[in-house]
Design a protein around this motif. Structure first.
Motif, PDB file in Angstrom:
ATOM      1  N   LYS A   1      56.580  37.328  29.645  1.00 46.45           N
ATOM      2  CA  LYS A   1      56.067  38.585  29.092  1.00 46.45           C
ATOM      3  C   LYS A   1      54.800  38.345  28.268  1.00 46.45           C
ATOM      4  N   LYS A   2      54.813  37.294  27.451  1.00 53.36           N
ATOM      5  CA  LYS A   2      53.634  36.975  26.649  1.00 53.36           C
ATOM      6  C   LYS A   2      52.444  36.660  27.539  1.00 53.36           C
ATOM      7  N   ASP A   3      52.681  35.918  28.628  1.00 51.92           N
ATOM      8  CA  ASP A   3      51.591  35.570  29.540  1.00 51.92           C
ATOM      9  C   ASP A   3      51.073  36.793  30.299  1.00 51.92           C
ATOM     10  N   ILE A   4      51.971  37.706  30.620  1.00 53.50           N
ATOM     11  CA  ILE A   4      51.542  38.956  31.276  1.00 53.50           C
ATOM     12  C   ILE A   4      50.591  39.706  30.357  1.00 53.50           C
ATOM     13  N   GLU A   5      50.945  39.758  29.070  1.00 52.77           N
ATOM     14  CA  GLU A   5      50.132  40.496  28.091  1.00 52.77           C
ATOM     15  C   GLU A   5      48.803  39.799  27.803  1.00 52.77           C
ATOM     16  N   LYS A   6      48.835  38.490  27.650  1.00 54.59           N
ATOM     17  CA  LYS A   6      47.656  37.753  27.177  1.00 54.59           C
ATOM     18  C   LYS A   6      46.759  37.228  28.306  1.00 54.59           C
ATOM     19  N   ILE A   7      47.334  36.986  29.493  1.00 55.22           N
ATOM     20  CA  ILE A   7      46.564  36.391  30.589  1.00 55.22           C
ATOM     21  C   ILE A   7      46.301  37.406  31.704  1.00 55.22           C
ATOM     22  N   LEU A   8      47.384  38.049  32.176  1.00 61.66           N
ATOM     23  CA  LEU A   8      47.244  38.944  33.327  1.00 61.66           C
ATOM     24  C   LEU A   8      46.520  40.246  33.002  1.00 61.66           C
ATOM     25  N   MET A   9      46.980  40.972  32.006  1.00 59.08           N
ATOM     26  CA  MET A   9      46.449  42.318  31.772  1.00 59.08           C
ATOM     27  C   MET A   9      44.963  42.330  31.405  1.00 59.08           C
ATOM     28  N   PRO A  10      44.441  41.353  30.653  1.00 61.29           N
ATOM     29  CA  PRO A  10      42.985  41.340  30.443  1.00 61.29           C
ATOM     30  C   PRO A  10      42.201  41.200  31.752  1.00 61.29           C
ATOM     31  N   LYS A  11      42.732  40.448  32.714  1.00 63.52           N
ATOM     32  CA  LYS A  11      42.077  40.326  34.022  1.00 63.52           C
ATOM     33  C   LYS A  11      42.124  41.662  34.761  1.00 63.52           C
ATOM     34  N   VAL A  12      43.246  42.356  34.649  1.00 63.87           N
ATOM     35  CA  VAL A  12      43.376  43.668  35.276  1.00 63.87           C
ATOM     36  C   VAL A  12      42.355  44.638  34.701  1.00 63.87           C
ATOM     37  N   GLY A  13      42.186  44.596  33.370  1.00 60.58           N
ATOM     38  CA  GLY A  13      41.250  45.494  32.708  1.00 60.58           C
ATOM     39  C   GLY A  13      39.820  45.340  33.203  1.00 60.58           C
ATOM     40  N   LYS A  14      39.464  44.143  33.631  1.00 57.73           N
ATOM     41  CA  LYS A  14      38.102  43.890  34.125  1.00 57.73           C
ATOM     42  C   LYS A  14      37.902  44.385  35.551  1.00 57.73           C
ATOM     43  N   LYS A  15      38.992  44.737  36.243  1.00 53.31           N
ATOM     44  CA  LYS A  15      38.911  45.163  37.638  1.00 53.31           C
ATOM     45  C   LYS A  15      38.876  46.684  37.805  1.00 53.31           C
ATOM     46  N   VAL A  16      38.956  47.411  36.720  1.00 54.94           N
ATOM     47  CA  VAL A  16      38.992  48.867  36.813  1.00 54.94           C
ATOM     48  C   VAL A  16      37.789  49.473  36.098  1.00 54.94           C
ATOM     49  N   PRO A  17      37.417  50.715  36.405  1.00 57.52           N
ATOM     50  CA  PRO A  17      36.320  51.376  35.695  1.00 57.52           C
ATOM     51  C   PRO A  17      36.596  51.448  34.195  1.00 57.52           C
ATOM     52  N   ASP A  18      35.547  51.522  33.395  1.00 56.10           N
ATOM     53  CA  ASP A  18      35.705  51.537  31.933  1.00 56.10           C
ATOM     54  C   ASP A  18      36.629  52.649  31.473  1.00 56.10           C
ATOM     55  N   ARG A  19      36.528  53.820  32.108  1.00 55.08           N
ATOM     56  CA  ARG A  19      37.363  54.954  31.674  1.00 55.08           C
ATOM     57  C   ARG A  19      38.851  54.661  31.862  1.00 55.08           C
TER      58      ARG A  19
ATOM     59  N   HIS B   1      48.706  47.848  42.521  1.00 54.62           N
ATOM     60  CA  HIS B   1      48.126  46.865  43.431  1.00 54.62           C
ATOM     61  C   HIS B   1      47.324  45.804  42.673  1.00 54.62           C
ATOM     62  N   ILE B   2      46.453  46.256  41.781  1.00 53.08           N
ATOM     63  CA  ILE B   2      45.560  45.333  41.070  1.00 53.08           C
ATOM     64  C   ILE B   2      46.357  44.331  40.243  1.00 53.08           C
ATOM     65  N   ILE B   3      47.423  44.797  39.594  1.00 49.34           N
ATOM     66  CA  ILE B   3      48.273  43.901  38.796  1.00 49.34           C
ATOM     67  C   ILE B   3      48.782  42.751  39.659  1.00 49.34           C
ATOM     68  N   LEU B   4      49.253  43.063  40.860  1.00 50.12           N
ATOM     69  CA  LEU B   4      49.822  42.018  41.710  1.00 50.12           C
ATOM     70  C   LEU B   4      48.750  41.169  42.381  1.00 50.12           C
ATOM     71  N   GLN B   5      47.606  41.750  42.689  1.00 50.19           N
ATOM     72  CA  GLN B   5      46.513  40.962  43.246  1.00 50.19           C
ATOM     73  C   GLN B   5      46.044  39.914  42.236  1.00 50.19           C
ATOM     74  N   GLU B   6      45.926  40.321  40.988  1.00 47.29           N
ATOM     75  CA  GLU B   6      45.497  39.385  39.947  1.00 47.29           C
ATOM     76  C   GLU B   6      46.576  38.343  39.669  1.00 47.29           C
ATOM     77  N   LEU B   7      47.847  38.754  39.728  1.00 42.90           N
ATOM     78  CA  LEU B   7      48.948  37.815  39.520  1.00 42.90           C
ATOM     79  C   LEU B   7      48.951  36.755  40.629  1.00 42.90           C
ATOM     80  N   ALA B   8      48.705  37.188  41.874  1.00 36.40           N
ATOM     81  CA  ALA B   8      48.649  36.246  42.994  1.00 36.40           C
ATOM     82  C   ALA B   8      47.470  35.289  42.842  1.00 36.40           C
ATOM     83  N   GLU B   9      46.348  35.808  42.350  1.00 38.57           N
ATOM     84  CA  GLU B   9      45.168  34.958  42.143  1.00 38.57           C
ATOM     85  C   GLU B   9      45.458  33.883  41.100  1.00 38.57           C
TER      86      GLU B   9
END
Length: 444
Positions: free
Chosen positions: A217-235, A142-150
């Motif tokens: 793919k490069k944009d998913i790795e460099k732009i999307l996934m760092p945003k996803v990482g900020k939306k989840v608990p540190d663990r 869910h978070i991956i797609l919410q951030e992608l939509a944003e």
């Protein structure tokens, strides 16, 4: 032994989710006119066309065309090249009145005696993967797609994005059912044809597709996934590394949305719930008012499971509720803690689960009227539930426009016109507000 578990999600622009959002937006609009509206609304979307059907009993009138076009526009289908856009798509409505046979089973002289709108079985689930009690594979999807939509709606990066997308996440669990690694992530996103082939040869076309796939793919790795990482608990954020990533595995995803696939209300019920981590009774949510226990009792079951886990009764809880049409009390309440029960003096897990089920019936009022009242399910709150899951969402409150006056409603003068507003609460079934009662009931 360690194992893998996978869940998927789809974006608000996926054709099935377009249909869900239209159905729930129509439900909300009926509720703005008449809180007691009975609605079962189905939608189909395809190339250049929306078909709305279903049964309604209401005192209000809804401009179907207006609502449908607004929803499609908000999602982002605003360009003719999508072959499905808010301004030009055809809209057909065959919505008609609700059956008197169904209505007589729901309506009662005493509100508390309101019967279930249909027979059925509903499930609720929670575990300790995430702080919100949701299983990690689905929540991360869910978070991956919410951030992608944003990103798409902000329009500053990845400007080639189109509304339709899907994600899939595979999580590795250890013997104790703890998530220990992200094994695989799949992201498929519709996109503009931003690299054109040099000529009409198949080789040139494949080369252009390969170049676009590489950029995405490069944009998913460099732009999307760092945003996803900020939306989840540190663990969980620490697990976002070393995974396999597949992006648009077919190589191209220009044609999508309702032009690529026909969409239907209620065809993504596993995405709506727990991503396959728990059973599903089979009933869809979207387009149904809360007298249908398919929806209201599923919310109640999730509320119970989540509060049981948060109260420390078990690390994982599945709740099943069963109803008969026209009968207020559930005919069955079942609980499974999958061997994770934490109650003292229970050598046999089945005894523990049975005790929890009996206590649940004592602590929670599971009549449809009480569920509806507890969660405010006669308010126009449902369109927000129709994408990115009905569960795991953060409860919040905001003003909603209604078309009636009465208790809890206040008026405002807007451009010389009197309008009515009501403070309503969204996702109330996600509140952890029964923890103290549960602890008292179980003596913990």
């Amino acid at each position: 032994m360690a194992y893998l578990f996978t869940s998927e999600s789809v974006s608000e622009g996926h054709p099935d989710k377009v249909a869900d959002q239209i159905s729930d937006a129509l439900l909300d609009e009926f509720l703005r006119f008449d809180q007691n509206s009975k609605v079962a609304c189905e939608t189909m979307v395809t190339t250049g066309l929306v078909i709305c059907s279903g049964e309604v009993r209401t005192e209000g009138y809804v401009d179907i065309q207006k609502i449908v076009r607004r929803v499609i526009k908000d999602i982002g289908y605003t360009r003719a090249e999508y072959k499905f856009d808010a301004g030009s798509c055809g809209i057909i409505s065959t919505i008609h009145g609700q059956s008197d046979d169904i209505n007589q089973g729901v309506s009662r002289e005493v509100d508390e005696d309101q019967g279930a709108g249909d027979q059925g079985i509903m499930f609720g689930y929670a575990n300790k993967d995430m702080d919100n009690g949701m299983p990690l594979p689905l929540e991360l999807s869910h978070i991956i797609l919410q951030e992608l939509a944003e990103i798409r709606k902000e329009g500053r990066e990845m400007k080639y994005l189109r509304p339709d997308s899907k994600s899939q996440v595979t999580i590795k669990y250890d013997d104790q059912h703890n998530p220990v690694a992200i094994d695989t992530i799949v992201v498929s996103t519709q996109h503009d044809e931003f690299v054109l082939p040099e000529n009409n040869s198949q080789e040139a076309k494949l080369q252009a597709q390969k170049e676009m796939q590489s950029v995405i793919k490069k944009d998913i790795e460099k732009i999307l996934m760092p945003k996803v990482g900020k939306k989840v608990p540190d663990r969980i954020g620490k697990l976002i590394n070393g995974y396999r990533l597949f992006v648009n595995p077919t190589g191209n995803f220009v044609i999508g949305g309702p032009h690529g696939d026909t969409g239907l209300t209620g065809r993504k019920i596993v995405v709506d719930t727990y991503g396959g981590k728990a059973p599903h009774g089979g009933g869809a949510f979207s387009g149904k008012d809360s007298s249908k226990v398919d929806r209201s009792a599923a919310y109640a079951a999730r509320h119970i499971a989540n509060n049981l886990v948060a109260a420390g009764v078990a690390d994982e809880v599945l709740v099943q509720l069963a109803y008969a049409i026209g009968i207020a009390e559930p005919v069955g309440v079942y609980v499974n803690t999958f061997g994770s029960c934490k109650l003292a003096n229970h050598e046999k897990q089945s005894n523990c689960d049975g005790e929890i089920a009996e206590k649940v019936k004592m602590i929670f009022d599971l009549r449809p009227y009480s569920i509806i009242k507890r969660f405010g399910l006669k308010n126009p709150i449902f369109e927000k539930t129709a994408s990115y899951g009905h569960f795991g969402r953060t409860p919040y409150s905001e003003e909603a426009e209604v078309y009636y006056d009465g208790p809890g409603v206040h008026s405002k003068l807007v451009k010389g016109e009197t309008k009515y507003y009501k403070q309503v609460e969204f996702f109330l079934w996600e509140k952890l507000d029964y923890i103290d009662e549960i602890k008292k009931g179980f003596g913990i």
